[in-house]
Scaffold this motif. Sequence first.
Motif, PDB file in Angstrom:
ATOM      1  N   VAL A  52     -86.445 -15.805  32.574  1.00 55.72           N
ATOM      2  CA  VAL A  52     -85.722 -16.692  31.666  1.00 55.72           C
ATOM      3  C   VAL A  52     -85.534 -18.076  32.284  1.00 55.72           C
ATOM      4  O   VAL A  52     -85.682 -19.102  31.605  1.00 55.72           O
ATOM      5  CB  VAL A  52     -84.361 -16.071  31.290  1.00 55.72           C
ATOM      6  N   ALA A  53     -85.247 -18.115  33.579  1.00 50.85           N
ATOM      7  CA  ALA A  53     -85.075 -19.409  34.243  1.00 50.85           C
ATOM      8  C   ALA A  53     -86.350 -20.242  34.148  1.00 50.85           C
ATOM      9  O   ALA A  53     -86.299 -21.451  33.851  1.00 50.85           O
ATOM     10  CB  ALA A  53     -84.679 -19.196  35.703  1.00 50.85           C
ATOM     11  N   ALA A  54     -87.495 -19.607  34.387  1.00 53.51           N
ATOM     12  CA  ALA A  54     -88.765 -20.334  34.299  1.00 53.51           C
ATOM     13  C   ALA A  54     -89.085 -20.721  32.865  1.00 53.51           C
ATOM     14  O   ALA A  54     -89.579 -21.827  32.591  1.00 53.51           O
ATOM     15  CB  ALA A  54     -89.892 -19.481  34.883  1.00 53.51           C
ATOM     16  N   ALA A  55     -88.809 -19.825  31.931  1.00 54.85           N
ATOM     17  CA  ALA A  55     -89.081 -20.111  30.519  1.00 54.85           C
ATOM     18  C   ALA A  55     -88.262 -21.304  30.035  1.00 54.85           C
ATOM     19  O   ALA A  55     -88.748 -22.145  29.266  1.00 54.85           O
ATOM     20  CB  ALA A  55     -88.773 -18.879  29.676  1.00 54.85           C
ATOM     21  N   ARG A  56     -87.018 -21.403  30.500  1.00 53.10           N
ATOM     22  CA  ARG A  56     -86.170 -22.527  30.119  1.00 53.10           C
ATOM     23  C   ARG A  56     -86.625 -23.825  30.798  1.00 53.10           C
ATOM     24  O   ARG A  56     -86.648 -24.888  30.181  1.00 53.10           O
ATOM     25  CB  ARG A  56     -84.712 -22.229  30.477  1.00 53.10           C
ATOM     26  N   GLU A  57     -86.999 -23.716  32.059  1.00 52.49           N
ATOM     27  CA  GLU A  57     -87.442 -24.908  32.784  1.00 52.49           C
ATOM     28  C   GLU A  57     -88.671 -25.532  32.132  1.00 52.49           C
ATOM     29  O   GLU A  57     -88.755 -26.761  31.977  1.00 52.49           O
ATOM     30  CB  GLU A  57     -87.752 -24.567  34.240  1.00 52.49           C
ATOM     31  N   PHE A  58     -89.628 -24.677  31.741  1.00 55.95           N
ATOM     32  CA  PHE A  58     -90.892 -25.190  31.206  1.00 55.95           C
ATOM     33  C   PHE A  58     -90.935 -25.169  29.677  1.00 55.95           C
ATOM     34  O   PHE A  58     -91.950 -25.567  29.097  1.00 55.95           O
ATOM     35  CB  PHE A  58     -92.062 -24.376  31.779  1.00 55.95           C
ATOM     36  N   ASP A  59     -89.847 -24.692  29.053  1.00 54.78           N
ATOM     37  CA  ASP A  59     -89.747 -24.652  27.592  1.00 54.78           C
ATOM     38  C   ASP A  59     -90.991 -23.982  26.983  1.00 54.78           C
ATOM     39  O   ASP A  59     -91.683 -24.566  26.138  1.00 54.78           O
ATOM     40  CB  ASP A  59     -89.573 -26.066  27.034  1.00 54.78           C
ATOM     41  N   VAL A  60     -91.245 -22.759  27.404  1.00 61.53           N
ATOM     42  CA  VAL A  60     -92.471 -22.073  26.996  1.00 61.53           C
ATOM     43  C   VAL A  60     -92.387 -21.588  25.551  1.00 61.53           C
ATOM     44  O   VAL A  60     -91.298 -21.412  24.988  1.00 61.53           O
ATOM     45  CB  VAL A  60     -92.777 -20.882  27.932  1.00 61.53           C
ATOM     46  N   HIS A  61     -93.559 -21.345  24.974  1.00 57.62           N
ATOM     47  CA  HIS A  61     -93.650 -20.897  23.588  1.00 57.62           C
ATOM     48  C   HIS A  61     -93.481 -19.386  23.460  1.00 57.62           C
ATOM     49  O   HIS A  61     -93.091 -18.891  22.396  1.00 57.62           O
ATOM     50  CB  HIS A  61     -95.005 -21.293  22.996  1.00 57.62           C
ATOM     51  N   ALA A  62     -93.831 -18.642  24.538  1.00 62.20           N
ATOM     52  CA  ALA A  62     -93.786 -17.178  24.464  1.00 62.20           C
ATOM     53  C   ALA A  62     -93.514 -16.600  25.839  1.00 62.20           C
ATOM     54  O   ALA A  62     -93.911 -17.170  26.861  1.00 62.20           O
ATOM     55  CB  ALA A  62     -95.091 -16.620  23.904  1.00 62.20           C
ATOM     56  N   ALA A  63     -92.836 -15.452  25.850  1.00 56.33           N
ATOM     57  CA  ALA A  63     -92.537 -14.753  27.101  1.00 56.33           C
ATOM     58  C   ALA A  63     -92.678 -13.255  26.861  1.00 56.33           C
ATOM     59  O   ALA A  63     -92.545 -12.777  25.729  1.00 56.33           O
ATOM     60  CB  ALA A  63     -91.129 -15.082  27.592  1.00 56.33           C
ATOM     61  N   CYS A  64     -92.935 -12.524  27.943  1.00 58.64           N
ATOM     62  CA  CYS A  64     -93.123 -11.079  27.826  1.00 58.64           C
ATOM     63  C   CYS A  64     -92.438 -10.364  28.985  1.00 58.64           C
ATOM     64  O   CYS A  64     -92.541 -10.802  30.139  1.00 58.64           O
ATOM     65  CB  CYS A  64     -94.612 -10.730  27.798  1.00 58.64           C
ATOM     66  N   VAL A  65     -91.759  -9.263  28.673  1.00 62.57           N
ATOM     67  CA  VAL A  65     -91.215  -8.344  29.669  1.00 62.57           C
ATOM     68  C   VAL A  65     -92.001  -7.051  29.528  1.00 62.57           C
ATOM     69  O   VAL A  65     -91.906  -6.365  28.505  1.00 62.57           O
ATOM     70  CB  VAL A  65     -89.710  -8.087  29.433  1.00 62.57           C
TER      71      VAL A  65
END
Length: 392
Positions: A52-65
């Motif tokens: 989540v920290a990386a997704a917020r930093e780079f404002d990504v379009h998609a993430a997966c767990v």
Amino acid sequence: MQPTFEGPVRVRVAILGCTGSIGMQALDVCRQHSDKLEVVALSAHSRTKELVAAAREFDVHAACVTDETHAQDPVLGELPSDCELLVGPDGAPALAQRDDVDVVLVAIVGAAGLAASHAVLKSGKRLALANKESLVVGGDLLMPLAAPGQLLPVDSEHGAIYQCLMGENPREAHCIWLTCSGGPFYGRSISELAQVTRHDALAHPTWNMGAKITIDSATLMNKGLERIEAMHLFGMGLDRIKVLIQRESKIHSMVEFVDGSVIAHLGASDMRIPIQYAFSYPERWGTPAPRVDFRTIGQLTFGAPDMEAFRCLKLAEAAGEAGGTLPCVLNAANEIAVDAFLRDELSFTGIAEVVEACMDAHDRSDVVSFEQLYDVDAWARAHASTLVAARG
């Protein structure tokens, strides 16, 4: 090896396995070259806070767990509002096939990376491969899918070999010198290795890596897997891929040609360099790591590995020579054995013993499908787990 992939001005990157050692260093490369790289998708197995920290930093379009037991972690509610969340092992391959992705770094640990690598190649995107197990297990099926310039190896050794062969006729290569630091136990006997602890094995002399690959480097299984990977990448038999101990880890590999000339790749012991090259190819960007002052190194030393003391290297050679499904068994059994060692359920030398027992119990067959490989992988893991439990 001429490139056929021309991305936009800002290359759109998906990093699968973003919370591991390679993934974190890849994010650092993306920070340093934010004018050239855009991170659009990220995956992690279970470390949702870091994801989540990386997704917020780079404002990504998609993430997966990929670990479904972490699907309800409260921190996932802090993902960017427009970020699509995928859950489960099929999520990482799905990220690899997104239309808004140009390059996919597969930094997933172990055989779990095979499906993602397959998805990248099928989708026609560039594969920055930091998951050697994909080729160890499924190289027979993956390599025919790779177009020229589509698959860029991220392992420091294979990235080095790739560059040494650029502009050369591969048919004029006599052999590959695949370098190896020797790990923390270089020079020790089998009896000495039997006393090695988890803490001892995690102390690698030159590289900063995750726990699994660090143990593989200590047993030299990592180098055995890399020989098989090189066999697929560069179309050479194992007899022409020679392991060379290079303790300082400044020569990342060499190619010797038929006329006796040798081209070597030298540089800092920093994985950000091969990661960046897989993103920038065929260009070279400003270095993400401190430069080496060769005037201060003092010496470069060389040696041969002891394949009797470090039996994993010998087992990998046997698996690579036999081919077919045996490398899949080698890799799966090793993953189970290493995990057991890290949990203090198996001795250091027991890793090779479990792997060898699984290989001996397997009836090798030719590789015909991914489904077959998944079945073989499952069998080997179950058999290795039984062997570990019996030792406990």
